[in-house]
Design a protein around this motif. Structure first.
Motif, PDB file in Angstrom:
ATOM      1  N   MET A 185     -10.753   0.429  -9.422  1.00 38.08           N
ATOM      2  CA  MET A 185     -10.086   2.002  -9.128  1.00 38.08           C
ATOM      3  C   MET A 185      -9.765   2.177  -8.540  1.00 38.08           C
ATOM      4  N   VAL A 186     -10.615   2.152  -7.080  1.00 40.51           N
ATOM      5  CA  VAL A 186     -10.501   2.320  -5.461  1.00 40.51           C
ATOM      6  C   VAL A 186      -9.689   2.069  -5.183  1.00 40.51           C
ATOM      7  N   PHE A 187      -8.725   0.574  -5.693  1.00 40.61           N
ATOM      8  CA  PHE A 187      -7.673   0.108  -5.262  1.00 40.61           C
ATOM      9  C   PHE A 187      -6.296   0.877  -5.475  1.00 40.61           C
ATOM     10  N   VAL A 188      -6.552   1.001  -6.937  1.00 39.52           N
ATOM     11  CA  VAL A 188      -5.864   2.116  -7.305  1.00 39.52           C
ATOM     12  C   VAL A 188      -5.533   3.481  -6.940  1.00 39.52           C
ATOM     13  N   GLY A 189      -6.106   4.407  -5.794  1.00 40.29           N
ATOM     14  CA  GLY A 189      -6.621   5.155  -5.004  1.00 40.29           C
ATOM     15  C   GLY A 189      -5.439   4.836  -4.090  1.00 40.29           C
ATOM     16  N   PHE A 190      -6.048   4.014  -3.623  1.00 40.60           N
ATOM     17  CA  PHE A 190      -5.585   3.454  -2.259  1.00 40.60           C
ATOM     18  C   PHE A 190      -4.386   3.137  -2.766  1.00 40.60           C
ATOM     19  N   SER A 191      -3.663   3.318  -3.919  1.00 44.77           N
ATOM     20  CA  SER A 191      -1.830   2.228  -3.949  1.00 44.77           C
ATOM     21  C   SER A 191      -1.437   3.967  -4.253  1.00 44.77           C
ATOM     22  N   THR A 192      -1.825   4.793  -5.004  1.00 45.02           N
ATOM     23  CA  THR A 192      -1.563   5.943  -5.470  1.00 45.02           C
ATOM     24  C   THR A 192      -1.367   6.717  -4.060  1.00 45.02           C
ATOM     25  N   ALA A 193      -2.546   6.968  -2.840  1.00 49.56           N
ATOM     26  CA  ALA A 193      -1.953   7.073  -0.994  1.00 49.56           C
ATOM     27  C   ALA A 193      -0.977   7.299  -0.723  1.00 49.56           C
ATOM     28  N   TRP A 194      -0.287   5.808  -1.342  1.00 52.99           N
ATOM     29  CA  TRP A 194       0.829   5.407  -0.830  1.00 52.99           C
ATOM     30  C   TRP A 194       2.695   6.159  -1.462  1.00 52.99           C
ATOM     31  N   VAL A 195       2.398   6.786  -2.663  1.00 49.32           N
ATOM     32  CA  VAL A 195       3.281   7.179  -3.444  1.00 49.32           C
ATOM     33  C   VAL A 195       4.083   8.669  -2.745  1.00 49.32           C
TER      34      VAL A 195
END
Length: 496
Positions: A185-195
């Motif tokens: 889920m932390v990696f989800v946050g990282f990915s979302t920060a790219w959106v």
């Protein structure tokens, strides 16, 4: 998607519970010879004692938000600079240094990664994280005020040093301060920060370059970076330093990282040499780079040994293939098709959105597909994207087709990189998290920097031919790398 930091911080959610990822200790612990692998940590972290709460729960809220904010500012800068670099190179009369602005930054990041890896294992990730942000901001300032292309490249080198350290510090924070159930889920946050940067970054960068000037792309991001640093200050205050004097600094590894970075930098400058000398330089630099990288990674990495070595070699190949092609996508659209930087940047936007989408898909499907199969599927998608771009350039097809084809490359990276990261975590234990996180970041950096440098040589050598042939050759080179990655992807899992 323009630097190794981009590739590693954009890794998104993926369950770590698949059979081919569950490794409780590093099988390479006795082979790569780093003292970082044999030291024992005694400090207790939230990862050891965390209650049953999410990444935005009381214990983890500010750590998660702070790290995601750092990824956000890196993402915007990366997307923006990749879009407008053709304009910058033309205005500063430094077209021959175009690829060095990318490969140089990525190459020097290897030094930051090695230093940060040892530092994190000895003292924890807090101090390296702060210093990495300071270095990145200093590089932005130099690049934004650069009077010529050479000074801009120097600023990019300082950025790379900070970016490399930042990547490793973020990975160690995730591995050390979150239980394994929360890491995806932390990696989800990282990915979302790219959106958001992916949606508006390239287009906004093109508008800024055409109105107030490209320099504000660098200088404006400084404000975002400082806000991110202020945000994580609250986080870092609550994280105690961890002393582990049993972990040696390993100065030889730092020396080898400098040698590796120097080899790529010389390779980047080879575009300034004569035809024969530049290819001699390529051969010599490749040999030196192979020798220098060997102590920085688990034994057998360059030979595609099964397990962790193949995980890292796959990252080297796909990082190189994707970036070597990506930096020439807007160049092709601006130079040969006459599109504006703002419109050309939309191709990168589509790829970046697809990257996030791929990350989301593999995370959503979860353990129903093994890590190894996800990696193979991701590499295949990258190959379709890069090979399709090659055909478009070779046949002079409509540029709008390229916008659609490039989505496959981004989607494949979004699928493959998170699963490769989960595999790396599975092959690691607490004592070598710094080394292996550093090795993974180095894999991204070495692959990206060396591939971009070689692409620059190919492009420069074919410039006299004219037309789209230089672009076609560069994209074909990326296609070859993806085909090699298809082979190494079959060896990322443990032997049954």
């Amino acid at each position: 998607m323009s630097t190794q930091t981009d590739a590693t911080t954009r890794d998104a959610a993926s369950p770590s519970g698949q059979g081919d990822a569950q490794v409780t200790s590093n099988p390479m612990a006795s082979t790569h010879g780093s003292a970082e692998q044999h030291a024992s940590h005694t400090a207790t972290s939230p990862a050891d004692t965390a209650p049953d709460e999410g990444v935005l729960g009381r214990r983890y809220r500010w750590i998660t938000i702070g790290m995601s904010a750092l990824v956000l500012f890196v993402a915007f800068e990366a997307m923006a600079v990749t879009t407008v670099m053709p304009v910058i190179a033309r205005e500063l009369h430094g077209t021959s240094l175009y690829t060095l602005a990318f490969s140089g930054s990525t190459a020097i990041s290897v030094v930051g990664m090695v230093v940060a890896g040892s530092w994190c294992d000895r003292r924890g990730p807090s101090t390296p994280l702060v210093i990495s942000v300071v270095l990145f901001v200093a590089g932005l300032t130099i690049a934004g005020l650069a009077p010529n292309m050479l000074v801009l490249v120097a600023g990019r080198l300082v950025q790379g040093l900070g970016g490399g350290a930042l990547t490793v510090a973020l990975y160690v924070m995730v591995a050390r301060w979150y239980p394994s159930r929360l890491q995806p889920m932390v990696f989800v946050g990282f990915s979302t920060a790219w959106v958001i940067p992916s949606l508006v970054g390239p287009f906004l960068a093109g508008v800024v370059a055409q109105t107030v000037g490209w320099r504000w792309i660098f200088l404006g991001v400084i404000v975002v970076a400082l806000l991110g640093l202020l945000m994580i200050r609250r986080v870092l205050v609550g994280i105690p330093d961890e002393r582990n004097d049993d972990v040696a600094w390993q100065p030889s590894r730092i020396v080898w990282s400098v040698v590796a970075a120097s080899a790529v930098l010389i390779l980047g400058f080879a575009t300034e040499f004569g035809e024969l000398l530049r290819w001699i330089t390529l051969v010599v630099a490749a040999v030196v780079l192979a020798v220098a990288v060997r102590p920085l990674m688990p034994r057998g990495t360059l030979l595609a040994a099964r397990g962790l070595p193949s995980v890292l070699l796959t990252r080297i190949l796909i990082s190189g293939a994707e970036l070597a092609a990506e930096v020439y996508v807007p160049y092709l659209l601006i130079d040969r098709y006459g599109l504006s930087p703002a419109i050309a940047g939309l191709a990168l936007t589509g790829g970046a959105i697809a990257w996030s989408g791929g990350s989301w898909v593999q995370g959503k499907v979860g353990s129903r597909v093994s890590n190894a199969r996800w990696v193979a599927l991701g590499v295949l998608s990258i190959a379709v994207g890069v090979a399709g771009t090659t055909l478009i350039a070779a046949l002079g097809l409509s540029p709008w087709i390229l916008f659609g084809v490039w989505i496959f490359a981004g989607f494949g990276m979004g699928i493959a990189l998170p699963r490769l990261t989960v595999l790396m975590f599975g092959y690691s234990n607490r004592d070598d998290q710094g080394f292996n996180s550093s090795a993974q970041a180095i894999a991204d950096a070495v692959g990206a920097a060396s591939a971009v440098a070689v692409a620059g040589l190919v492009f420069t050598s074919l410039t006299a031919v004219g037309g789209t042939w230089p672009y076609t050759a560069v994209f074909a080179f990326g296609t070859v790398l993806t085909l090699l990655a298809l082979g190494t992807a079959t060896r990322v899992g443990r032997r049954r």
